[in-house]
Design an enzyme around this catalytic site. Structure first.
Site, mmCIF file in Angstrom:
data_model
loop_
_atom_site.group_PDB
_atom_site.id
_atom_site.type_symbol
_atom_site.label_atom_id
_atom_site.label_comp_id
_atom_site.label_asym_id
_atom_site.label_seq_id
_atom_site.Cartn_x
_atom_site.Cartn_y
_atom_site.Cartn_z
ATOM 1 N N HIS A 106 -32.322 -12.545 9.941
ATOM 2 C CA HIS A 106 -32.209 -13.922 9.440
ATOM 3 C C HIS A 106 -33.142 -14.872 10.173
ATOM 4 O O HIS A 106 -32.958 -16.089 10.125
ATOM 5 C CB HIS A 106 -30.758 -14.420 9.560
ATOM 6 C CG HIS A 106 -29.851 -13.792 8.535
ATOM 7 N ND1 HIS A 106 -28.491 -13.934 8.576
ATOM 8 C CD2 HIS A 106 -30.112 -13.031 7.454
ATOM 9 C CE1 HIS A 106 -27.953 -13.286 7.560
ATOM 10 N NE2 HIS A 106 -28.918 -12.714 6.864
ATOM 11 N N CYS A 114 -44.524 -22.668 8.889
ATOM 12 C CA CYS A 114 -45.132 -23.698 8.033
ATOM 13 C C CYS A 114 -44.762 -23.415 6.578
ATOM 14 O O CYS A 114 -45.067 -22.329 6.059
ATOM 15 C CB CYS A 114 -46.650 -23.680 8.189
ATOM 16 S SG CYS A 114 -47.450 -24.814 7.017
ATOM 17 N N THR A 173 -18.880 -9.779 12.556
ATOM 18 C CA THR A 173 -19.322 -10.367 11.299
ATOM 19 C C THR A 173 -18.210 -10.264 10.264
ATOM 20 O O THR A 173 -17.442 -9.306 10.241
ATOM 21 C CB THR A 173 -20.622 -9.705 10.771
ATOM 22 O OG1 THR A 173 -20.994 -10.297 9.521
ATOM 23 C CG2 THR A 173 -20.467 -8.210 10.593
HETATM 24 N N1 APR Z 1 -15.151 -11.581 19.073
HETATM 25 C C1 APR Z 1 -15.324 -10.803 17.983
HETATM 26 N N2 APR Z 1 -15.360 -11.283 16.720
HETATM 27 C C2 APR Z 1 -15.214 -12.613 16.571
HETATM 28 C C3 APR Z 1 -15.023 -13.497 17.660
HETATM 29 C C4 APR Z 1 -15.004 -12.925 18.954
HETATM 30 N N3 APR Z 1 -14.826 -13.671 20.059
HETATM 31 N N4 APR Z 1 -14.899 -14.758 17.167
HETATM 32 C C5 APR Z 1 -15.027 -14.662 15.827
HETATM 33 N N5 APR Z 1 -15.193 -13.375 15.461
HETATM 34 C C6 APR Z 1 -15.376 -12.827 14.115
HETATM 35 C C7 APR Z 1 -14.592 -13.554 13.051
HETATM 36 O O1 APR Z 1 -13.318 -12.952 12.893
HETATM 37 C C8 APR Z 1 -15.469 -13.341 11.806
HETATM 38 O O2 APR Z 1 -15.078 -12.153 11.118
HETATM 39 O O3 APR Z 1 -16.741 -13.007 13.787
HETATM 40 C C9 APR Z 1 -16.875 -13.149 12.371
HETATM 41 C C10 APR Z 1 -17.792 -14.330 12.101
HETATM 42 O O4 APR Z 1 -17.978 -14.412 10.719
HETATM 43 P P1 APR Z 1 -18.930 -15.551 10.130
HETATM 44 O O5 APR Z 1 -18.598 -16.851 10.761
HETATM 45 O O6 APR Z 1 -18.882 -15.414 8.623
HETATM 46 O O7 APR Z 1 -20.380 -15.170 10.670
HETATM 47 P P2 APR Z 1 -21.341 -14.030 10.116
HETATM 48 O O8 APR Z 1 -20.556 -12.898 9.548
HETATM 49 O O9 APR Z 1 -22.296 -13.731 11.197
HETATM 50 O O10 APR Z 1 -22.124 -14.784 8.925
HETATM 51 C C11 APR Z 1 -23.149 -14.053 8.300
HETATM 52 O O11 APR Z 1 -23.686 -15.974 6.958
HETATM 53 O O12 APR Z 1 -23.897 -18.222 6.882
HETATM 54 C C12 APR Z 1 -24.617 -17.064 6.928
HETATM 55 O O13 APR Z 1 -26.755 -16.748 7.795
HETATM 56 C C13 APR Z 1 -25.436 -17.007 8.186
HETATM 57 O O14 APR Z 1 -25.895 -15.099 9.581
HETATM 58 C C14 APR Z 1 -24.861 -15.822 8.940
HETATM 59 C C15 APR Z 1 -24.218 -14.998 7.832
#
Ligand code: APR
Length: 234
Positions: A106, A114, A173
């Site tokens: 990402h 640019c 994630t």
């Molecule tokens: N340890 C482990 N897991 C955790 C912790 C922690 N301390 N805190 C939160 N989480 C988990 C949550 O339960 C959730 O499932 O991390 C996950 C975060 O999910 P998102 O906030 O959706 O983030 P992500 O999955 O990285 O999003 C993917 O979405 O918005 C776009 O480009 C953006 O890269 C991002 C993509």
């Protein structure tokens, strides 16, 4: 020797103080995705987009890698086969924790792009709206971050790694954004073992052979110790 492919998301950097997106009070509760993470939002109001990424860049610059980032770097060093880290995150904490050859699908907060000629360079901590591109001089600079409806980077390389994986691990994630959320299916299709390490079950939890629920800084080092002790991914 068995190849391990690891996908990480915002949850691995949560304990380093960086906000996740979809947790309670997360970044998408504070900002509209349409406004700050789409090409249309940038065209409509570049100042708002720069403000959003400048704040995240300043915060990320102060953050320290946590035990989970460091454990993955240790796995890369001590595992006899290849360990590939693909991250959805745009912070640099994996490398700050000692990891090598991280694949930033990402993009990164550290990169400037640019919007006119495609030139990339290292971003200042805070980007100005009409900062001219050092090559074409056009004032269309943007963060080198992949927005919604844009193609993530290095997908061919990631698919090649998944095709040869003996083990696929998904860490921190929510499994709600493709193509990353589909990596587990690709890994299963080639017979890889699949493991999820997350605070709570992700949207794709049912597709994993093994799950470790808990905070990344606790469950990831423990999982790495187990893996290195057993010396095999199965
Ligand atoms: N340890 C482990 N897991 C955790 C912790 C922690 N301390 N805190 C939160 N989480 C988990 C949550 O339960 C959730 O499932 O991390 C996950 C975060 O999910 P998102 O906030 O959706 O983030 P992500 O999955 O990285 O999003 C993917 O979405 O918005 C776009 O480009 C953006 O890269 C991002 C993509």
């Amino acid at each position: 020797m068995e190849k391990i492919v690891i996908l990480t998301g915002a949850g691995i950097s949560a304990e380093s103080g960086l906000g996740t997106f979809r947790d309670e009070g997360g970044l998408w509760a504070q900002h509209r995705i349409e406004d700050v993470a789409t090409p249309e939002g940038f065209a409509r109001n570049p100042a708002l987009v720069h403000q959003f990424y400048n704040a995240r860049r300043v915060q990320a610059a102060k953050a320290q890698p946590n035990a989970a980032h460091q454990a993955l770097a240790r796995l890369q060093k001590d595992w006899p086969g290849e360990v590939i880290i693909v991250t959805q995150n745009v912070d640099s904490l994996h490398e700050a924790g000692g990891a090598k050859h991280v694949i930033y699908m990402h993009g990164t907060l550290a990169g400037a792009l640019c919007g006119n000629c495609g030139h990339c360079w290292t971003s200042p901590l805070e980007m100005e709206v009409d900062e001219p591109c050092p090559v074409c001089q056009q004032p269309l600079v943007r963060p080198d971050v992949v927005w919604f409806r844009e193609m993530p980077y290095f997908m061919d390389e990631v698919h090649d790694h998944l095709a040869g994986a003996a083990l696929f691990a998904s860490i921190g994630t929510s499994g709600q954004v493709y193509p990353a959320a589909g990596f587990v299916q690709q890994a299963r299709a080639v017979g890889a073992r699949t493991v999820e390490l997350n605070l709570e079950p992700s949207a794709g939890a049912s597709m994993f052979d093994e799950t470790h629920l808990g905070s990344a800084s606790t469950v990831v080092p423990r999982w790495v110790d187990q893996l290195l002790a057993q010396g095999s991914t199965q």
